[in-house]
Write an enzyme that holds these catalytic residues in place. Structure first.
Site, short mmCIF file in Angstrom:
data_model
loop_
_atom_site.label_atom_id
_atom_site.label_comp_id
_atom_site.label_asym_id
_atom_site.label_seq_id
_atom_site.Cartn_x
_atom_site.Cartn_y
_atom_site.Cartn_z
N LYS A 35 0.83 -1.21 0.00
CA LYS A 35 0.00 0.00 0.00
C LYS A 35 0.86 1.25 0.00
O LYS A 35 0.67 2.17 -0.81
CB LYS A 35 -0.91 0.01 1.24
N ASN A 36 1.80 1.32 0.94
CA ASN A 36 2.53 2.58 1.11
C ASN A 36 3.51 2.85 -0.03
O ASN A 36 3.94 3.99 -0.22
CB ASN A 36 3.21 2.63 2.48
N CYS A 47 -6.53 12.99 11.61
CA CYS A 47 -5.73 11.77 11.71
C CYS A 47 -6.41 10.74 12.59
O CYS A 47 -7.26 11.07 13.40
CB CYS A 47 -4.36 12.14 12.23
N ARG A 88 -0.45 14.96 13.02
CA ARG A 88 0.41 14.46 11.94
C ARG A 88 0.87 15.66 11.13
O ARG A 88 0.26 16.04 10.14
CB ARG A 88 -0.33 13.41 11.10
N ASP A 90 5.23 19.86 8.37
CA ASP A 90 6.24 20.92 8.31
C ASP A 90 7.48 20.53 7.51
O ASP A 90 8.08 21.36 6.82
CB ASP A 90 6.65 21.34 9.73
N GLN A 91 7.87 19.26 7.56
CA GLN A 91 9.09 18.85 6.86
C GLN A 91 8.88 18.77 5.34
O GLN A 91 9.80 18.98 4.57
CB GLN A 91 9.62 17.51 7.40
N ASP A 120 3.80 0.25 12.27
CA ASP A 120 2.54 -0.25 11.71
C ASP A 120 2.25 -1.70 12.11
O ASP A 120 1.21 -2.24 11.74
CB ASP A 120 2.55 -0.11 10.18
N ARG A 141 -9.21 -0.06 3.79
CA ARG A 141 -8.34 0.92 3.14
C ARG A 141 -7.00 0.29 2.77
O ARG A 141 -6.36 0.71 1.81
CB ARG A 141 -8.03 2.05 4.13
#
Ligand code: EPU
Length: 438
Positions: free
Chosen positions: A34-35, A129, A135, A138-139, A318, A410
């Site tokens: 998935k990721n 989230c 979550r 900023d980066q 995870d 999901r």
């Protein structure tokens, strides 16, 4: 039909019903990651030619990503269940204002990809989230700005625009998968050299880099702490097969160990599973490695272990909820430390309803092993918490009903079929929603 029911004040909800205890036995085939898929699908925008992606998992997050591409004007054709042909040569506008994007955090990868291709892009800000903590992004923003983009948030959209994206030297404040991927997507077509330091080393970061290189990008060092990207002017189409899902594989490995089972987990890269294998062995399971499969068995008792989640190659966050379930019936008291997210123990209240003895203090969970769990109605609070509740249902005595299964669907393909194939007594059913006030 659903609308008629809703008009009458009746709604249906889908739940998983699991009858435990079960011992998992047999073979399961792992789907594409998935990721990796949610990063690679937006990446096709970087080429003005068609791409073919293989080993695509059939899950909601992938369907949302494909739908976004289609709304942007790309042509999508499923060649078969796991292979998709995407032609993103013609894009209507570099903007993703669609509501569907709010339903998936990873939709922000479209911003990096659009920025790479058009030097500008806008994406609906992702919704809230699931873990209960913040979550931040900023980066991601810091990276885009370093490449010369102006970033703003306007009417619920996050917008980025540059005259000309230019390579830069970026040192991330913390290790983040999302920012590493997003900035990589933008930098592959920036002018000059980009050096990303303190980057994430997850297998899906490497998979994206490999895909980008197969499209003509020049990305080196993915899988180490430093990634160097030399910008290219054009990228071309490619055919690419997505890696197997490390977390889905890990979930079935933990389920096998937790249920005293014997499961051959097929279509995996055993190297990606080493941190999981090490902890399962320490807890009393046996893990045999083959070229593209692992077999997990257990005959002796489950033993307590201590566990800390960390960025790759550490133990993946995870799989933390799934491990907590297994350890809730181990001999002795285990200590889990969550090293990635601020708050990822929302599911513990649900496990307590099943008889687990878990105390949470900040990032630490103390899991006191009990004899057994008992089935109960529980709610999936997020994707991995949901997977953990399935495992809890498998080891518990009696019936477990899992609500809010949309979280699980999901990210896990054919989850009922796969667990049933291993002997689980599990069903998905539509039942009237008891929470609806008439
Ligand atoms: N962080 C920041 N600033 C940022 C981005 C992240 O401070 O701009 C912090 C986060 O708050 C967190 C840490 O950095 O404490 C790590 O976050 P990361 O960016 O690595 O997470 P992510 O990219 O949002 C991905 C996975 C998650 C997984 C994490 C960690 C995807 C689509 N999601 O999220 O997976 O938990 O990496 O490995 O790749 C899941 O699949 O269930 C899932 C939540």
């Amino acid at each position: 039909e659903q609308r008629e029911k809703d008009d009458k004040g009746e709604t249906e909800m889908e739940k998983f019903f699991i009858e435990g205890p079960s011992r998992l036995e047999g073979e399961v085939v792992i789907s594409g990651a998935k990721n990796a898929a949610v990063a690679i699908i937006p990446a096709v925008l970087l080429a003005e030619e068609p791409c073919v992606l293989e080993n695509i998992p059939n899950i909601n997050d992938v369907n949302i990503s494909l739908q976004i591409l289609q709304e942007l004007g790309a042509k999508i054709k499923m060649r078969n269940k796991t292979t998709v042909e995407i032609d993103a040569t013609h894009i209507i506008a570099p903007s993703v204002p669609f509501d569907i994007a709010r339903n998936m955090r990873a939709s922000y990868y479209f911003l990096g990809a659009l920025l790479g291709r058009y030097s500008k892009g806008a994406v609906t800000m992702p919704g809230g989230c699931n873990f209960g903590g913040v979550r931040p992004i900023d980066q991601h923003i810091k990276g885009f700005e370093a490449l010369g983009a102006d970033v703003s948030i306007d009417h619920g959209m996050i917008c980025a625009e540059a005259q000309q994206l230019t390579g830069s030297h970026i040192y991330f404040d913390g290790v983040t998968v999302g920012a590493t991927i997003n900035v990589m997507l933008a930098a592959v077509r920036a002018q000059g050299l980009t050096i990303l330091e303190n980057v994430a080393k997850e297998p899906h970061v490497v998979d994206l880099a490999n895909f980008l290189n197969s499209m003509g990008a020049d990305v080196r060092g993915a899988g180490t702490d430093v990634i160097k990207i030399r910008g290219v002017e054009h990228m071309h189409g490619a055919t690419y097969s997505i890696i197997p899902d490390q977390i889905e594989a890990g979930t079935f490995m933990v389920a096998a160990a937790a249920t005293n089972g014997d499961v051959l987990v097929k279509n995996v890269i055993p190297k990606h599973l080493e941190s999981i294998t090490a902890k399962l062995v320490a807890a009393g399971a046996t893990v045999e490695e083959f070229d593209d499969a692992v077999r997990v068995t257990r005959s002796g008792p489950l033993k307590k272990i201590n566990l800390k989640t960390l960025p790759h190659p550490g133990f993946p966050t995870d799989l933390q909820p799934q491990m907590a379930v297994m350890l809730s019936v181990a001999e002795g008291t285990s200590i889990i430390t969550e090293g990635v997210w601020d708050n990822r123990y929302k599911y513990v209240d649900e496990l307590r309803r099943m008889g687990a003895k878990i105390q949470v203090d900040g990032k630490v969970a103390v899991v006191e092993g009990v004899e057994s769990l008992t089935g109960a109605p529980v709610k999936a609070t997020d994707l991995r918490a949901g997977a953990a509740l399935i495992i809890a249902g498998l080891i518990a005595c009696g019936q477990t009903e899992v609500e809010e299964i949309h979280h699980i669907e999901r990210g896990y393909e054919c989850v009922v079929e796969k667990f049933r194939g291993l002997g689980a007594r599990m069903e998905k059913m539509e039942v009237p929603d008891a929470d609806v006030q008439r």
